[in-house]
Design an enzyme around this catalytic site. Structure first.
Site, PDB file in Angstrom:
ATOM      1  CG  ASP A   1      -2.213   0.760   1.236  1.00 17.45           C
ATOM      2  OD1 ASP A   1      -3.574   0.031   0.623  1.00 17.45           O
ATOM      3  OD2 ASP A   1      -2.465   1.608   0.996  1.00 17.45           O
TER       4      ASP A   1
ATOM      5  CB  THR B   1     -15.066  -2.982  -9.556  1.00 21.22           C
ATOM      6  OG1 THR B   1     -15.372  -4.138  -8.631  1.00 21.22           O
ATOM      7  CG2 THR B   1     -16.033  -2.918 -10.540  1.00 21.22           C
TER       8      THR B   1
ATOM      9  CB  CYS C   1     -19.657  -1.597  -4.842  1.00 22.08           C
ATOM     10  SG  CYS C   1     -17.928  -2.480  -4.143  1.00 22.08           S
TER      11      CYS C   1
ATOM     12  CE  LYS D   1     -15.415   1.906  -7.537  1.00 16.59           C
ATOM     13  NZ  LYS D   1     -15.602   0.323  -8.384  1.00 16.59           N
TER      14      LYS D   1
HETATM   15  P1  NAD Z   1     -10.329   1.390  -0.634  1.00 16.25           P
HETATM   16  O1  NAD Z   1     -10.127   2.534  -0.673  1.00 16.25           O
HETATM   17  O2  NAD Z   1     -10.367   0.332   0.677  1.00 16.25           O
HETATM   18  O3  NAD Z   1      -8.765   0.735  -1.037  1.00 16.25           O
HETATM   19  C1  NAD Z   1      -7.696   0.785  -1.956  1.00 16.25           C
HETATM   20  C2  NAD Z   1      -6.715   0.840  -1.019  1.00 16.25           C
HETATM   21  O4  NAD Z   1      -5.571   1.162  -2.638  1.00 16.25           O
HETATM   22  C3  NAD Z   1      -6.043   1.939  -0.184  1.00 16.25           C
HETATM   23  O5  NAD Z   1      -5.984   1.387   0.953  1.00 16.25           O
HETATM   24  C4  NAD Z   1      -4.672   2.946  -0.950  1.00 16.25           C
HETATM   25  O6  NAD Z   1      -3.917   3.089   0.161  1.00 16.25           O
HETATM   26  C5  NAD Z   1      -4.518   1.781  -1.959  1.00 16.25           C
HETATM   27  N1  NAD Z   1      -3.890   2.541  -3.147  1.00 16.25           N
HETATM   28  C6  NAD Z   1      -3.888   3.548  -3.826  1.00 16.25           C
HETATM   29  N2  NAD Z   1      -3.275   3.791  -4.742  1.00 16.25           N
HETATM   30  C7  NAD Z   1      -2.069   2.886  -4.470  1.00 16.25           C
HETATM   31  C8  NAD Z   1      -1.336   2.556  -5.050  1.00 16.25           C
HETATM   32  N3  NAD Z   1      -0.081   3.538  -6.081  1.00 16.25           N
HETATM   33  N4  NAD Z   1      -0.166   2.062  -4.501  1.00 16.25           N
HETATM   34  C9  NAD Z   1      -0.406   0.527  -3.846  1.00 16.25           C
HETATM   35  N5  NAD Z   1      -1.333   0.732  -2.831  1.00 16.25           N
HETATM   36  C10 NAD Z   1      -2.760   1.571  -3.455  1.00 16.25           C
HETATM   37  O7  NAD Z   1     -10.624  -0.006  -2.099  1.00 16.25           O
HETATM   38  P2  NAD Z   1     -11.847  -0.984  -2.177  1.00 16.25           P
HETATM   39  O8  NAD Z   1     -12.665  -1.053  -1.166  1.00 16.25           O
HETATM   40  O9  NAD Z   1     -10.586  -2.443  -1.334  1.00 16.25           O
HETATM   41  O10 NAD Z   1     -11.716  -1.273  -3.077  1.00 16.25           O
HETATM   42  C11 NAD Z   1     -10.460  -1.466  -3.947  1.00 16.25           C
HETATM   43  C12 NAD Z   1     -11.549  -2.171  -5.909  1.00 16.25           C
HETATM   44  O11 NAD Z   1     -12.309  -2.777  -5.545  1.00 16.25           O
HETATM   45  C13 NAD Z   1     -12.517  -1.232  -6.247  1.00 16.25           C
HETATM   46  O12 NAD Z   1     -12.397  -1.030  -7.787  1.00 16.25           O
HETATM   47  C14 NAD Z   1     -13.916  -1.909  -6.043  1.00 16.25           C
HETATM   48  O13 NAD Z   1     -14.909  -1.437  -6.991  1.00 16.25           O
HETATM   49  C15 NAD Z   1     -13.435  -2.830  -5.847  1.00 16.25           C
HETATM   50  N6  NAD Z   1     -14.952  -3.920  -5.016  1.00 16.25           N
HETATM   51  C16 NAD Z   1     -14.599  -3.290  -3.833  1.00 16.25           C
HETATM   52  C17 NAD Z   1     -15.819  -4.301  -3.374  1.00 16.25           C
HETATM   53  C18 NAD Z   1     -16.058  -3.837  -1.651  1.00 16.25           C
HETATM   54  O14 NAD Z   1     -17.332  -4.352  -1.122  1.00 16.25           O
HETATM   55  N7  NAD Z   1     -15.111  -3.106  -0.887  1.00 16.25           N
HETATM   56  C19 NAD Z   1     -16.462  -5.215  -3.361  1.00 16.25           C
HETATM   57  C20 NAD Z   1     -15.464  -5.513  -4.680  1.00 16.25           C
HETATM   58  C21 NAD Z   1     -15.031  -4.718  -5.464  1.00 16.25           C
END
Ligand code: NAD
Length: 467
Positions: free
Chosen positions: A31, A121, A280, A283
């Site tokens: 991260d 996603t 999710c 967006k």
């Molecule tokens: P989140 O915001 O909780 O986590 C994203 C993480 O990525 C953060 O910790 C951030 O610091 C890190 N990050 C950003 N840029 C970075 C970089 N350049 N290098 C390293 N780390 C970096 O997001 P999330 O809820 O985990 O969602 C992530 C993806 O998964 C999204 O596309 C979302 O749509 C998808 N998704 C989410 C869920 C859900 O329930 N939250 C379910 C399925 C899919």
């Protein structure tokens, strides 16, 4: 055992990383938020998710490590899962700048064959763009493939969703790449994980082993967007049906029982309420609509799904007004701030949107949420807002109780205690957690979504508080 890097340690990355370690792989979680990495290294668990603390404890410093060093993690790994955020831009498209920045970072560290996997996603064609960006940044074309492996976990049950999925989708355009991904999930699709005595217990109705669905990368990208759009459509559909139920005096729970018993439809995601939220659905629907528009298809069905969803919070606010007449100076107990039960995630929470409107209208709010209150207290301070330690503390002296999140404990309140704590026995339930008749039996005036209002005739053993 595979060597994996997961980039992004948020809800998806952290759960996926911990679960891959649970499956026997060696995982490096990356991260760029140094505070988060330090906290994870120290042993903190930054999100509320069932079984996640156990998994992190089990694998931290054994098969699971945390770092901010993307290049080193990529070099050490066979497959790199990108799980960074893809938030919406102002015009509703997915902001892919985080994905692009990670793809650039990975490109410089490709020194042997690796698979780069989209876990975030993303819109269709993102895998093509990732490949282009990596080539432009010097990655040798023969040393990598880009695949799509959409994640279907739900916050609140993320660990069991990952380990006991309905299916696993891998979108790969070469056999070699598909094989790497298949190996990552082999302990699940081969069933070995479910025989381990220490395996995390799955839901009773889990069907194991899960099927592995292999598609092209583009199809996998579309599966995820179409899946979320369909689920959101089910929610908006039932919310529209609930509105009609209210108009004609029908009970939406009975109607849903009838609809959901049709095996072609099924009962899940047919629960009326204040609308979907979270990081999710809102967006992903906007992004899918943009993708469709770019491809020349005007997906108006999605416009309507979004419109109905936004309307739900206004419907709820109208119910509050109907119950309380004027809002200025009213003291309201709010149960639930997270966008749904089981999580501390406040992103796009309809509960928060409703609370903000009520504060603006001059209400005072005492809120309780078992997991999200801490985040809420940090993120919005308003002089009319206070946070209670228990549901009953929030209820004390309130003019009405508003239920905004479907936490299990909110469906099991001691109704006599609630009655005693409230100044007026009024409950406005945005999640339909109770039967109207039961509320009336306990002397409570009850408004919900698509069910008849309940007004108690009399309260046998106590003085009815409402004249
Ligand atoms: P989140 O915001 O909780 O986590 C994203 C993480 O990525 C953060 O910790 C951030 O610091 C890190 N990050 C950003 N840029 C970075 C970089 N350049 N290098 C390293 N780390 C970096 O997001 P999330 O809820 O985990 O969602 C992530 C993806 O998964 C999204 O596309 C979302 O749509 C998808 N998704 C989410 C869920 C859900 O329930 N939250 C379910 C399925 C899919």
């Amino acid at each position: 055992m595979m060597k994996l890097a997961v980039i992004g340690s948020g809800y998806v990355g952290l759960v996926a990383g911990a679960c891959f370690a649970e499956l026997g792989h060696e995982v490096i979680l990356v991260d760029n938020d140094a505070v988060k990495v330090n906290a994870l290294q120290r042993g903190d668990v930054p999100i509320h998710e069932q079984f996640l603390p156990e998994l992190l404890e089990r694998h931290r410093n054994r098969r699971l490590s945390f770092t901010g060093d993307l290049a080193a993690a990529v070099k050490a790994s066979d497959a790199i899962f990108i799980a960074v955020g893809t938030p919406p831009t102002e015009d509703g498209e997915a902001d892919l700048s985080y994905v692009e920045s990670v793809a650039r970072g990975i490109a410089g560290s490709i020194d042997r064959y690796k698979v780069v996997v989209e876990k975030s996603t993303v819109p269709v064609y993102t895998s093509t763009w990732i490949r282009k960006i990596m080539l432009l940044n010097g990655a040798p074309p023969e040393l990598f493939d880009v695949a799509s492996n959409p994640e279907f976990l739900r916050e609140g049950t993320a660990v069991t969703d990952f380990l006991f999925p309905d299916r696993i989708v891998i979108g790969a355009d070469t056999l070699r790449c598909a094989e790497v991904l298949r190996e990552c999930y082999q302990p699940l699709v081969g069933g070995a994980y479910y025989l381990c005595p220490e395996a995390i217990p799955g839901p009773e109705d889990a069907s194991v082993p899960p099927p592995l669905i292999c598609t092209s990368a583009k199809s996998a990208e579309l599966i995820k967007h179409a899946c979320n759009a369909f689920l959101a459509m089910k929610i908006s559909f039932v919310n529209a049906v609930a509105s009609i139920c209210e108009s004609v005096g029908a009970n939406v729970k009975q109607v849903v029982h009838g609809i959901g018993s049709d095996s072609r439809i099924g009962p899940r995601f047919l629960r009326p309420g204040i609308g979907y939220g979270g990081s999710c659905f809102p967006k992903d629907l906007l992004a899918f609509r943009s993708v469709a528009r770019e491809c020349g298809y005007d997906f108006r069905l999605l416009d309507e799904v979004i419109r109905i969803n936004e309307e739900q919070r206004h419907r709820f606010l109208r119910k509050v007004r109907k119950a309380l007449w004027t809002l200025k100076g009213k003291r309201l107990a709010v149960l639930g701030l997270a966008f749904k039960g089981g999580t501390d995630d406040l992103r796009e929470s309809p509960a928060i949107a409703i609370v903000k409107c009520l504060l603006q209208a001059g209400c005072e709010i005492a809120a309780y949420d078992p997991a999200a209150a801490g985040h809420a207290a940090e993120s919005f301070a308003h002089r009319g807002m206070s946070f209670a330690d228990t549901a009953y503390d929030a209820l004390q002296g309130a003019d009405a109780l508003l239920i905004l999140t479907d936490w299990e404990e909110f469906a099991a309140l001691d109704l006599d205690r609630a009655y005693d704590a409230l100044r007026y026995p009024i409950v406005i339930d945005g999640r339909n957690l109770y039967e109207p008749e039961l509320m009336a039996e306990h002397g409570l005036v009850y408004y919900s979504m698509g069910q008849p209002d309940a007004v108690p005739e009399k309260r046998a053993t106590r003085t009815l508080k409402l004249a």
